[in-house]
Design a protein around this motif. Structure first.
Motif, short mmCIF file in Angstrom:
data_model
loop_
_atom_site.label_atom_id
_atom_site.label_comp_id
_atom_site.label_asym_id
_atom_site.label_seq_id
_atom_site.Cartn_x
_atom_site.Cartn_y
_atom_site.Cartn_z
N GLU A 197 0.84 -1.20 0.00
CA GLU A 197 0.00 0.00 0.00
C GLU A 197 0.87 1.25 0.00
OE1 GLU A 197 -2.67 3.13 0.63
OE2 GLU A 197 -0.90 2.78 1.83
N LEU A 198 1.94 1.21 0.75
CA LEU A 198 2.82 2.37 0.86
C LEU A 198 3.46 2.73 -0.48
CD1 LEU A 198 4.35 4.46 2.60
CD2 LEU A 198 6.06 2.68 3.01
N PHE A 199 3.99 1.73 -1.17
CA PHE A 199 4.74 2.00 -2.39
C PHE A 199 3.88 2.08 -3.65
CE2 PHE A 199 8.24 0.24 0.27
CZ PHE A 199 8.95 1.41 0.36
N SER A 200 2.68 1.50 -3.62
CA SER A 200 1.86 1.54 -4.84
C SER A 200 0.78 2.62 -4.81
CB SER A 200 1.22 0.17 -5.09
OG SER A 200 0.29 -0.12 -4.07
N SER A 201 0.43 3.11 -3.64
CA SER A 201 -0.61 4.15 -3.47
C SER A 201 -1.87 3.83 -4.26
CB SER A 201 -0.07 5.52 -3.90
OG SER A 201 1.02 5.87 -3.11
N PRO A 202 -2.52 2.70 -3.96
CA PRO A 202 -3.70 2.31 -4.73
C PRO A 202 -4.92 3.18 -4.40
CG PRO A 202 -3.41 0.80 -2.92
CD PRO A 202 -2.24 1.76 -2.90
N ASP A 203 -5.92 3.07 -5.26
CA ASP A 203 -7.18 3.76 -5.00
C ASP A 203 -8.01 2.91 -4.03
OD1 ASP A 203 -7.73 1.66 -6.66
OD2 ASP A 203 -8.97 2.78 -8.06
N VAL A 204 -9.28 3.25 -3.87
CA VAL A 204 -10.15 2.57 -2.90
C VAL A 204 -10.28 1.08 -3.22
CG1 VAL A 204 -12.51 2.46 -2.00
CG2 VAL A 204 -11.41 4.67 -2.33
N ILE A 205 -10.50 0.75 -4.48
CA ILE A 205 -10.67 -0.65 -4.87
C ILE A 205 -9.36 -1.42 -4.62
CG2 ILE A 205 -11.09 -2.20 -6.82
CD1 ILE A 205 -13.00 -0.05 -7.92
N PRO A 263 -10.43 1.21 4.12
CA PRO A 263 -10.18 1.25 2.68
C PRO A 263 -11.14 2.16 1.92
CG PRO A 263 -10.99 -0.91 3.35
CD PRO A 263 -10.81 -0.10 4.58
N ASN A 264 -12.31 2.46 2.47
CA ASN A 264 -13.25 3.34 1.76
C ASN A 264 -12.87 4.81 1.86
OD1 ASN A 264 -15.00 1.49 0.67
ND2 ASN A 264 -16.28 1.41 2.49
N LEU A 265 -11.99 5.12 2.76
CA LEU A 265 -11.62 6.51 2.97
C LEU A 265 -10.82 7.01 1.77
CD1 LEU A 265 -11.67 8.80 5.07
CD2 LEU A 265 -9.49 7.95 5.91
N GLU A 266 -11.34 8.03 1.15
CA GLU A 266 -10.67 8.61 -0.01
C GLU A 266 -9.59 9.56 0.49
OE1 GLU A 266 -9.69 8.76 -3.73
OE2 GLU A 266 -11.55 7.74 -3.23
N ILE A 267 -8.38 9.31 0.11
CA ILE A 267 -7.26 10.12 0.55
C ILE A 267 -6.92 11.12 -0.55
CG2 ILE A 267 -4.88 10.09 1.40
CD1 ILE A 267 -6.80 8.52 3.18
N VAL A 310 -8.79 -4.72 -2.21
CA VAL A 310 -8.18 -5.97 -2.68
C VAL A 310 -7.00 -6.35 -1.78
CG1 VAL A 310 -6.89 -7.03 -4.58
CG2 VAL A 310 -8.95 -5.70 -5.06
N ILE A 311 -6.14 -5.39 -1.48
CA ILE A 311 -4.98 -5.66 -0.62
C ILE A 311 -5.45 -6.10 0.77
CG2 ILE A 311 -3.00 -4.62 0.55
CD1 ILE A 311 -2.71 -2.79 -1.92
N THR A 312 -6.46 -5.44 1.31
CA THR A 312 -6.97 -5.78 2.64
C THR A 312 -7.58 -7.18 2.65
OG1 THR A 312 -7.41 -3.44 3.08
CG2 THR A 312 -8.54 -5.05 4.47
N ALA A 313 -8.37 -7.50 1.63
CA ALA A 313 -9.00 -8.82 1.57
C ALA A 313 -7.97 -9.93 1.45
CB ALA A 313 -9.97 -8.88 0.39
N ILE A 314 -6.98 -9.72 0.60
CA ILE A 314 -5.93 -10.74 0.44
C ILE A 314 -5.12 -10.89 1.73
CG2 ILE A 314 -3.77 -11.24 -0.78
CD1 ILE A 314 -5.08 -10.05 -3.30
N ALA A 315 -4.81 -9.78 2.39
CA ALA A 315 -4.05 -9.85 3.64
C ALA A 315 -4.83 -10.60 4.71
CB ALA A 315 -3.70 -8.45 4.12
N PHE A 316 -6.13 -10.31 4.85
CA PHE A 316 -6.93 -11.02 5.85
C PHE A 316 -7.06 -12.50 5.51
CE2 PHE A 316 -8.89 -6.85 7.22
CZ PHE A 316 -8.28 -6.87 8.47
#
Length: 167
Positions: free
Chosen positions: A8-16, A151-155, A20-26
């Motif tokens: 997440e830190l190095f790729s700076s993904p959007d909400v989706i 993950p829904n928080l728009e940064i 995906v990263i959160t679901a795979i990690a869990f």
């Protein structure tokens, strides 16, 4: 979890992408807990399959060529002692023969500790490396974990800040 934070830190993904990263990690954490914690506990309690006594006796026989399969044979005879196939004297003689052959053996030598040693070595190397990465990237990683937990928080990128000095 650390890998997810680094991704997440190095790729700076959007909400989706964060979802995906959160679901795979869990999912990875859940599977790891099941494999490394729950399954051994189920084997220990006897709910899941573990080696039976005869299989273990055969492994002992493989390690100690002096007894070969005599220990397994004696155990099988002992298990069938109530049937008319074996007399009580035969069962006793078989057990005494195996006892005298195994009395001086150290059964701890049957257990192979190679996997445990490798896991400990990986842990001793992995824990300091993980701590080093975490301490180096502490602030960015905690922000990345915060974004993954929400993950829904728009940064939004902050507005540019410009210093203007009027004289």
């Amino acid at each position: 979890a650390l890998s997810a934070g680094l991704i997440e830190l190095f790729s700076s993904p959007d909400v989706i992408g964060r979802w995906v990263i959160t679901a795979i990690a869990f999912l990875i954490i859940a599977v790891s807990c099941g494999v490394l914690l729950i399954y051994p506990l189920l084997r220990f309690t006897g709910i899941a399959y573990s080696f039976d006594d005869i299989t273990l006796a055969k492994k002992v026989g493989e390690r100690f060529p002096d007894i070969k399969d005599r220990l397994a044979n004696a155990m099988q005879i002992y298990e069938e002692r109530e049937t008319p196939n074996y007399s009580n004297a035969l069962v006793q003689a078989s057990l005494q023969t195996v006892q005298s052959a195994t009395q001086r053996l150290d059964f701890k030598l049957v257990v192979k500790y190679d996997r445990v040693k490798k896991a400990l070595l990986r842990s001793f190397l992995g824990v300091p490396a993980t701590l080093a990465v975490f301490f180096i990237f502490y602030n960015p990683l905690t922000n990345a974990f915060g974004r993954l937990l929400n993950p829904n928080l728009e940064i939004n990128d902050p507005l540019p800040f410009i210093w203007k000095m009027f004289l």
